[in-house]
Design a protein around this motif. Structure first.
Motif, PDB file in Angstrom:
ATOM      1  N   ASN A 194       1.209  -0.835   0.309  1.00 14.81           N
ATOM      2  CA  ASN A 194      -0.076  -0.199  -0.134  1.00 14.81           C
ATOM      3  C   ASN A 194       1.113   1.329   0.103  1.00 14.81           C
ATOM      4  OD1 ASN A 194      -2.060   2.213   1.267  1.00 14.81           O
ATOM      5  ND2 ASN A 194      -3.053   0.757   1.166  1.00 14.81           N
ATOM      6  N   LYS A 195       1.154   1.809  -0.959  1.00 14.68           N
ATOM      7  CA  LYS A 195       1.057   2.774  -1.500  1.00 14.68           C
ATOM      8  C   LYS A 195       1.148   4.129  -0.243  1.00 14.68           C
ATOM      9  CE  LYS A 195       2.843   3.051  -5.709  1.00 14.68           C
ATOM     10  NZ  LYS A 195       3.458   2.739  -7.438  1.00 14.68           N
ATOM     11  N   ASP A 196       0.055   4.536   0.221  1.00 17.15           N
ATOM     12  CA  ASP A 196      -0.526   5.556   0.944  1.00 17.15           C
ATOM     13  C   ASP A 196       0.082   5.502   2.539  1.00 17.15           C
ATOM     14  OD1 ASP A 196      -1.682   6.587  -0.943  1.00 17.15           O
ATOM     15  OD2 ASP A 196      -4.189   5.262  -0.524  1.00 17.15           O
ATOM     16  N   VAL A 197      -0.035   3.509   3.131  1.00 16.37           N
ATOM     17  CA  VAL A 197       0.536   3.475   4.134  1.00 16.37           C
ATOM     18  C   VAL A 197       1.833   3.612   3.799  1.00 16.37           C
ATOM     19  CG1 VAL A 197       0.801   1.213   5.956  1.00 16.37           C
ATOM     20  CG2 VAL A 197      -1.419   1.997   4.478  1.00 16.37           C
ATOM     21  N   LYS A 198       2.828   3.536   2.332  1.00 14.52           N
ATOM     22  CA  LYS A 198       4.171   3.933   2.988  1.00 14.52           C
ATOM     23  C   LYS A 198       4.320   5.190   3.228  1.00 14.52           C
ATOM     24  CE  LYS A 198       4.845   1.260  -0.261  1.00 14.52           C
ATOM     25  NZ  LYS A 198       5.688   0.052  -1.171  1.00 14.52           N
ATOM     26  N   VAL A 199       4.177   6.272   1.779  1.00  7.99           N
ATOM     27  CA  VAL A 199       3.978   7.306   2.139  1.00  7.99           C
ATOM     28  C   VAL A 199       3.451   8.134   3.635  1.00  7.99           C
ATOM     29  CG1 VAL A 199       3.645   9.595   1.958  1.00  7.99           C
ATOM     30  CG2 VAL A 199       3.294   8.158  -0.034  1.00  7.99           C
ATOM     31  N   LEU A 253       3.989   6.228   6.472  1.00  9.48           N
ATOM     32  CA  LEU A 253       4.727   6.043   7.425  1.00  9.48           C
ATOM     33  C   LEU A 253       5.979   7.224   7.360  1.00  9.48           C
ATOM     34  CD1 LEU A 253       5.227   2.354   6.994  1.00  9.48           C
ATOM     35  CD2 LEU A 253       4.066   3.683   9.776  1.00  9.48           C
ATOM     36  N   ARG A 254       7.229   7.067   6.021  1.00  9.39           N
ATOM     37  CA  ARG A 254       7.299   8.346   5.954  1.00  9.39           C
ATOM     38  C   ARG A 254       7.250   9.669   6.617  1.00  9.39           C
ATOM     39  NH1 ARG A 254       7.860   5.933   0.865  1.00  9.39           N
ATOM     40  NH2 ARG A 254       9.066   4.565   0.831  1.00  9.39           N
ATOM     41  N   LYS A 255       5.884  10.107   6.597  1.00 11.59           N
ATOM     42  CA  LYS A 255       5.820  11.324   7.041  1.00 11.59           C
ATOM     43  C   LYS A 255       6.050  11.545   8.551  1.00 11.59           C
ATOM     44  CE  LYS A 255       3.201  12.831   3.418  1.00 11.59           C
ATOM     45  NZ  LYS A 255       1.943  13.822   2.916  1.00 11.59           N
ATOM     46  N   VAL A 256       5.045   9.999   8.972  1.00 12.86           N
ATOM     47  CA  VAL A 256       5.632  10.339  10.407  1.00 12.86           C
ATOM     48  C   VAL A 256       6.220   9.848  11.489  1.00 12.86           C
ATOM     49  CG1 VAL A 256       3.998   9.584  12.910  1.00 12.86           C
ATOM     50  CG2 VAL A 256       3.043  10.214  10.623  1.00 12.86           C
ATOM     51  N   PHE A 257       7.395   9.180  10.431  1.00 14.68           N
ATOM     52  CA  PHE A 257       8.468   8.186  10.765  1.00 14.68           C
ATOM     53  C   PHE A 257      10.037   8.579   9.820  1.00 14.68           C
ATOM     54  CE2 PHE A 257       5.179   5.734  12.948  1.00 14.68           C
ATOM     55  CZ  PHE A 257       5.262   6.852  14.098  1.00 14.68           C
ATOM     56  N   PRO A 258       9.777   9.115   9.724  1.00 17.49           N
ATOM     57  CA  PRO A 258      10.861   9.329   8.853  1.00 17.49           C
ATOM     58  C   PRO A 258      12.147   8.871   9.284  1.00 17.49           C
ATOM     59  CG  PRO A 258      10.796  11.645   9.883  1.00 17.49           C
ATOM     60  CD  PRO A 258       9.406  10.709  10.552  1.00 17.49           C
ATOM     61  N   CYS A 259      12.723   9.122  10.204  1.00 13.99           N
ATOM     62  CA  CYS A 259      14.072   8.031  10.716  1.00 13.99           C
ATOM     63  C   CYS A 259      14.465   6.890  10.664  1.00 13.99           C
ATOM     64  CB  CYS A 259      14.084   8.820  11.785  1.00 13.99           C
ATOM     65  SG  CYS A 259      12.683   7.782  13.257  1.00 13.99           S
ATOM     66  N   ILE A 260      12.849   5.950  10.151  1.00 16.32           N
ATOM     67  CA  ILE A 260      13.086   4.768   9.803  1.00 16.32           C
ATOM     68  C   ILE A 260      12.785   4.489   8.660  1.00 16.32           C
ATOM     69  CG2 ILE A 260      12.888   4.168  12.954  1.00 16.32           C
ATOM     70  CD1 ILE A 260       9.468   3.533  11.978  1.00 16.32           C
ATOM     71  N   CYS A 261      11.741   5.047   7.956  1.00 14.76           N
ATOM     72  CA  CYS A 261      10.901   4.653   6.885  1.00 14.76           C
ATOM     73  C   CYS A 261      12.403   5.072   5.294  1.00 14.76           C
ATOM     74  CB  CYS A 261      10.026   5.630   6.079  1.00 14.76           C
ATOM     75  SG  CYS A 261       9.075   4.923   7.917  1.00 14.76           S
TER      76      CYS A 261
END
Length: 307
Positions: A292-297, A299-307
């Motif tokens: 799911n691209k939306d979930v991955k995006v 996750l990158r916004k909320v947790f940029p250090c781990i995504c």
């Protein structure tokens, strides 16, 4: 409760009787628990903190993440406690409490998967009416109904265990207190318990499974009418992850609650129970996020250090 039973506590058989494998199982289950809780917490926080994911599909996915955290937290901490050498005993009240919560969360998870199938059915088969049929009040009502019905069912089945009389045999052939395993121990009649368990299985398991399959039959028929190959691919991609999860959960849970409760089936039941209490909660975030691209995006916004 002691007025109804001679047993003050139960002994959990554990996942393996081999003392030499305790350290390995402790390491594995510690990793599994960490992965399940961490993965589902990330999914829940990403959906909660990202307004673009405040849609019916992700609302139900957030509920699924909560249920996965609750389910694995009901089972694994007690299993880990036994593996670190603190004993595999569980009190009578503790056993009934564990049965109540695991029945509640598993039942809610199965019904939630049906609600998610209905959401996909409306999105694909009735897209023009989606915003009306799956409005926020409707989604909240569906989720509340799922949690409430499962809680009532669990309360009834757990309450029916209280009058049962245990005659001293207190070893549960499982690594946690589960209804089919505990119902092998009473020396008083369990006819009513068995009837209510079957009724619950039929409603929560069979009926919801049929509703899910009917939804997907309409979904597949609707997708096959799409002319473009790209349109078919996109439509299937929105449903394939959910269909994988549905197949996994129903096959494992139905096996556990329909199987005979004795002999080697109980040993096999340990492995199957591990699948839906531990492996499922680990796989769900991976299945839904990696595809799911939306979930991955998010996750990158909320947790940029781990995504």
């Amino acid at each position: 409760m002691n007025n109804y039973t001679d047993v003050a506590e139960f002994v959990l058989q554990g996942f393996s009787g081999d003392p030499g494998s305790q350290a390995a199982f402790l390491a594995f289950f510690s990793i599994f628990y960490t992965m399940a809780v961490t993965g589902n917490t990330l999914i829940f926080m990403a959906i909660s903190l990202n307004p673009s994911l405040h849609t019916p599909m992700y609302f139900f996915l957030a509920n699924l993440a909560l249920l996965d955290i609750a389910c694995t937290s009901t089972v694994l901490p007690k299993l880990l406690e036994g593996l670190v050498g603190k004993g595999s005993h569980i009190s009578y009240k503790g056993c009934l409490t564990q049965i109540f919560f695991i029945s509640w969360f598993l039942g809610a998870e199965l019904m939630l998967l049906t609600a998610m199938a209905y959401d996909r059915y409306v999105a694909i088969c009735h897209p023009l009416h989606y915003s009306m049929l799956m409005s926020r009040p409707v989604c909240v009502l569906l989720a509340g109904t799922v949690w409430s019905i499962s809680a009532i069912n669990s309360s009834v089945n757990t309450g029916l265990l209280v009058p049962l009389h245990f005659c001293g045999h207190n070893q549960i052939r499982h690594f946690f207190c589960e209804l089919p395993a505990l119902l092998q121990l009473p020396c008083s009649p369990t006819t009513l318990n068995n009837i209510m368990t079957v009724m619950a299985d039929v409603f929560i398991g069979v009926v919801n499974f049929l509703f899910t399959m009917v939804s997907y039959s309409f979904i597949i028929a609707s997708i096959l009418r799409i002319r473009s190959a790209e349109g078919k691919r996109r439509a299937f991609s929105t449903c394939s992850a959910h269909l994988v999860v549905v197949t996994f959960y129903y096959s494992t849970i139905i096996y556990t609650y329909v199987q005979p409760g004795s002999g080697s089936s109980m040993e096999n039941g340990k492995v199957v129970s591990l699948l839906y209490t531990t492996v499922g909660p680990i796989l769900n975030p991976l299945i839904y996020s990696l595809r799911n691209k939306d979930v991955k995006v998010a996750l990158r916004k909320v947790f940029p250090c781990i995504c």
